[in-house]
Scaffold this active site. Structure first.
Site, PDB file in Angstrom:
ATOM      1  CG  ASN A  39      -0.502  -0.085   2.507  1.00  0.00           C
ATOM      2  OD1 ASN A  39       0.653  -1.127   2.596  1.00  0.00           O
ATOM      3  ND2 ASN A  39      -1.292  -0.015   3.433  1.00  0.00           N
ATOM      4  CD  GLU A  41      -1.378   4.603   4.467  1.00  0.00           C
ATOM      5  OE1 GLU A  41      -1.028   5.597   5.520  1.00  0.00           O
ATOM      6  OE2 GLU A  41      -2.173   3.747   4.916  1.00  0.00           O
ATOM      7  CB  CYS A  50      -5.266  -1.567  -1.818  1.00  0.00           C
ATOM      8  SG  CYS A  50      -6.684  -0.675  -0.634  1.00  0.00           S
ATOM      9  CD  GLU A  52      -5.461  -6.005  -1.306  1.00  0.00           C
ATOM     10  OE1 GLU A  52      -4.864  -5.013  -1.007  1.00  0.00           O
ATOM     11  OE2 GLU A  52      -5.905  -6.734  -0.471  1.00  0.00           O
ATOM     12  CB  CYS A  83     -10.968  -2.406   0.506  1.00  0.00           C
ATOM     13  SG  CYS A  83     -10.312  -1.872  -0.946  1.00  0.00           S
ATOM     14  CB  CYS A  86      -8.628  -4.730  -3.525  1.00  0.00           C
ATOM     15  SG  CYS A  86      -7.531  -3.010  -3.391  1.00  0.00           S
TER      16      CYS A  86
HETATM   17  N1  THU Z   1      -5.000  -1.917   2.913  1.00  0.00           N
HETATM   18  C1  THU Z   1      -4.548  -2.640   1.671  1.00  0.00           C
HETATM   19  O1  THU Z   1      -3.720  -2.158   1.070  1.00  0.00           O
HETATM   20  N2  THU Z   1      -5.223  -3.642   1.377  1.00  0.00           N
HETATM   21  C2  THU Z   1      -6.353  -4.238   2.104  1.00  0.00           C
HETATM   22  O2  THU Z   1      -6.737  -5.495   1.846  1.00  0.00           O
HETATM   23  C3  THU Z   1      -6.759  -3.598   3.374  1.00  0.00           C
HETATM   24  C4  THU Z   1      -6.384  -2.181   3.442  1.00  0.00           C
HETATM   25  C5  THU Z   1      -4.505  -0.539   3.142  1.00  0.00           C
HETATM   26  C6  THU Z   1      -4.976   0.555   2.625  1.00  0.00           C
HETATM   27  C7  THU Z   1      -4.608   1.676   3.806  1.00  0.00           C
HETATM   28  O3  THU Z   1      -3.055   2.057   3.199  1.00  0.00           O
HETATM   29  C8  THU Z   1      -4.203   0.760   4.919  1.00  0.00           C
HETATM   30  O4  THU Z   1      -4.412  -0.595   4.342  1.00  0.00           O
HETATM   31  C9  THU Z   1      -5.418   1.285   6.021  1.00  0.00           C
HETATM   32  O5  THU Z   1      -6.770   1.094   5.422  1.00  0.00           O
END
Ligand code: THU
Length: 129
Positions: A39, A41, A50, A52, A83, A86
């Site tokens: 991920n 941000e 994310c 994925e 999520c 994804c």
């Molecule tokens: N996140 C992912 O990268 N993948 C997931 O399957 C769940 C959430 C990340 C998004 C964000 O950077 C952090 O987790 C908190 O939501």
């Protein structure tokens, strides 16, 4: 390298100054190749991506489109689930029976499939005229 190893390794590169929640993802394609993502941000929060999504983007950039297995790992108390967005992204490139392993860095694993993650998936069949 196993998907678990690949996802665990890439997770370390996650850019998470806001949530502090590192996620790693790895997908294996029909050719046997493995693509990874973490991920990423952004200070403009909705612009974050994310793990994925990163793995899928790397796969497509390499010219591949058929996911046969996926693995997601985070430092969560229970296995992290992709999520909603994804799940739709995975469904774009994976059949419903494709296995998805959700894991914790503590060693817990839970297995599911792309179809079980997104019942009633919106697909190209819905757009046929
Ligand atoms: N996140 C992912 O990268 N993948 C997931 O399957 C769940 C959430 C990340 C998004 C964000 O950077 C952090 O987790 C908190 O939501």
């Amino acid at each position: 390298m196993s998907l678990k190893e690949a996802a665990t390794k890439v997770r370390e590169n996650a850019h998470v100054p806001y949530s502090k929640f590192k996620v790693g993802a790895a997908v294996r394609t029909a050719s046997g190749a493995v693509f990874v993502g973490c991920n990423v941000e952004n200070v403009a929060y909705p612009e974050g991506t994310c793990a994925e999504a990163g793995a899928i983007a790397a796969m497509v950039a390499a010219g591949e489109t058929e996911i046969v297995e996926a693995y997601v790992i985070a430092g969560s108390p229970m296995p992290v689930t992709p999520c909603g967005g994804c799940r739709q992204k995975l469904a774009e490139f994976a059949k419903g029976d494709v296995p998805v392993t959700m894991a914790t860095t503590g060693g817990r694993e839970q297995k599911t499939t792309v179809g079980d993650l997104l019942p009633g998936v919106f697909s190209s069949a819905h757009m046929e005229s």
